[in-house]
Design a protein around this motif. Sequence first.
Motif, PDB file in Angstrom:
ATOM      1  N   SER A  97      -2.285  17.811  31.899  1.00  0.00           N
ATOM      2  CA  SER A  97      -3.236  18.842  31.798  1.00  0.00           C
ATOM      3  C   SER A  97      -4.011  17.879  30.947  1.00  0.00           C
TER       4      SER A  97
ATOM      5  N   LYS B 166      -9.354  11.914  36.075  1.00  0.00           N
ATOM      6  CA  LYS B 166      -9.251  11.427  38.111  1.00  0.00           C
ATOM      7  C   LYS B 166      -7.234  11.811  38.152  1.00  0.00           C
TER       8      LYS B 166
ATOM      9  N   ASP C  55      -3.955  17.471  36.564  1.00  0.00           N
ATOM     10  CA  ASP C  55      -2.820  18.290  37.719  1.00  0.00           C
ATOM     11  C   ASP C  55      -4.175  19.973  36.999  1.00  0.00           C
ATOM     12  N   LYS C  56      -4.381  19.688  36.081  1.00  0.00           N
ATOM     13  CA  LYS C  56      -5.064  20.875  35.325  1.00  0.00           C
ATOM     14  C   LYS C  56      -6.131  21.139  34.400  1.00  0.00           C
TER      15      LYS C  56
ATOM     16  N   TYR D 224     -16.595  20.186  40.852  1.00  0.00           N
ATOM     17  CA  TYR D 224     -15.798  21.145  40.415  1.00  0.00           C
ATOM     18  C   TYR D 224     -14.715  22.105  41.745  1.00  0.00           C
TER      19      TYR D 224
ATOM     20  N   GLU E   9     -13.215  20.039  43.470  1.00  0.00           N
ATOM     21  CA  GLU E   9     -11.336  19.328  43.758  1.00  0.00           C
ATOM     22  C   GLU E   9     -10.928  20.193  42.685  1.00  0.00           C
ATOM     23  N   TRP E  10     -11.235  21.558  42.114  1.00  0.00           N
ATOM     24  CA  TRP E  10     -10.845  22.427  41.226  1.00  0.00           C
ATOM     25  C   TRP E  10     -10.529  24.125  41.436  1.00  0.00           C
TER      26      TRP E  10
ATOM     27  N   TYR F 230      -8.128  25.346  35.164  1.00  0.00           N
ATOM     28  CA  TYR F 230      -8.265  24.789  36.597  1.00  0.00           C
ATOM     29  C   TYR F 230      -7.511  24.445  37.489  1.00  0.00           C
TER      30      TYR F 230
ATOM     31  N   ARG G 203      -5.679  21.795  40.311  1.00  0.00           N
ATOM     32  CA  ARG G 203      -6.599  20.652  40.820  1.00  0.00           C
ATOM     33  C   ARG G 203      -6.407  21.184  42.440  1.00  0.00           C
ATOM     34  N   LYS G 204      -6.386  21.060  43.853  1.00  0.00           N
ATOM     35  CA  LYS G 204      -6.682  21.399  44.790  1.00  0.00           C
ATOM     36  C   LYS G 204      -5.870  19.902  45.102  1.00  0.00           C
ATOM     37  N   LYS G 205      -4.845  21.299  46.235  1.00  0.00           N
ATOM     38  CA  LYS G 205      -3.695  20.088  46.413  1.00  0.00           C
ATOM     39  C   LYS G 205      -4.321  18.799  48.026  1.00  0.00           C
TER      40      LYS G 205
END
Length: 165
Positions: free
Chosen positions: A5, A109, A112-113, A135, A137-138, A161, A163-165
């Motif tokens: 994070s 890079k 996750d958060k 953004y 990506e989140w 936020y 992260r998008k899977k």
Amino acid sequence: MSTISIIAAIADNNAIGKNQQLLWSLPYDMKRFKSLTTGHAVVMGRKTFESLPNGALPNRKNVVLTTLPEAIFMDSFACESMHDALNLCENEDEVFMIGGAMVYRQALKIADKMYLTLVHHTFEDADTFFPEIDYSEWIETERQDFPADEKHAYPYTFVTYIRKK
Ligand SMILES: NC(=O)c1ccc[n+]([C@@H]2O[C@H](COP(=O)([O-])OP(=O)(O)OC[C@H]3O[C@@H](n4cnc5c(N)ncnc54)[C@H](OP(=O)(O)O)[C@@H]3O)[C@@H](O)[C@H]2O)c1
């Protein structure tokens, strides 16, 4: 696997610091920082460690990145790479990347958060900036707005936020 994070306070112009210090005093943001990070690992750059007023952050595993092989940081672990830092924290449930800019650039890079505090002001004289965030990506999961008041010179927003899977 630990959750990685980022936690950062960022001004409208992406400013995060000046002369190795923060640009603002926002006590409620500090309170949130403490409550989110206590009991977890915090990873920071050598310059951020040196800017801490009382040294290592209590009740947290402090990990300091440095290329200086002999470096010793009181109550903290020194690591020569992000890879080493993450290995050292592999048993932690959440590892917080707490800055500064050089560390955020690497963390963006792999995180996750993100727990961001958006400080609604432009600091023209800043010398350190958060990297551009893509953004797309989140996913925003939480947002709370706060006005300026007698203890907080600027309005600010807490945003989380994932992260998008
Ligand atoms: N607004 C916020 O949320 C926030 C949070 C934290 C910090 N800040 C501000 O950010 C500023 C400091 O940021 P900064 O970018 O100048 O410095 P920094 O990221 O705190 O530290 C940079 C140093 O960390 C070490 N380092 C970083 N990545 C490394 C890696 N992968 N491997 C080995 N060593 C590594 C290097 O140390 P060596 O030179 O020893 O090799 C490098 O010079 C200050 O103004 C501070 O107040 C703001």
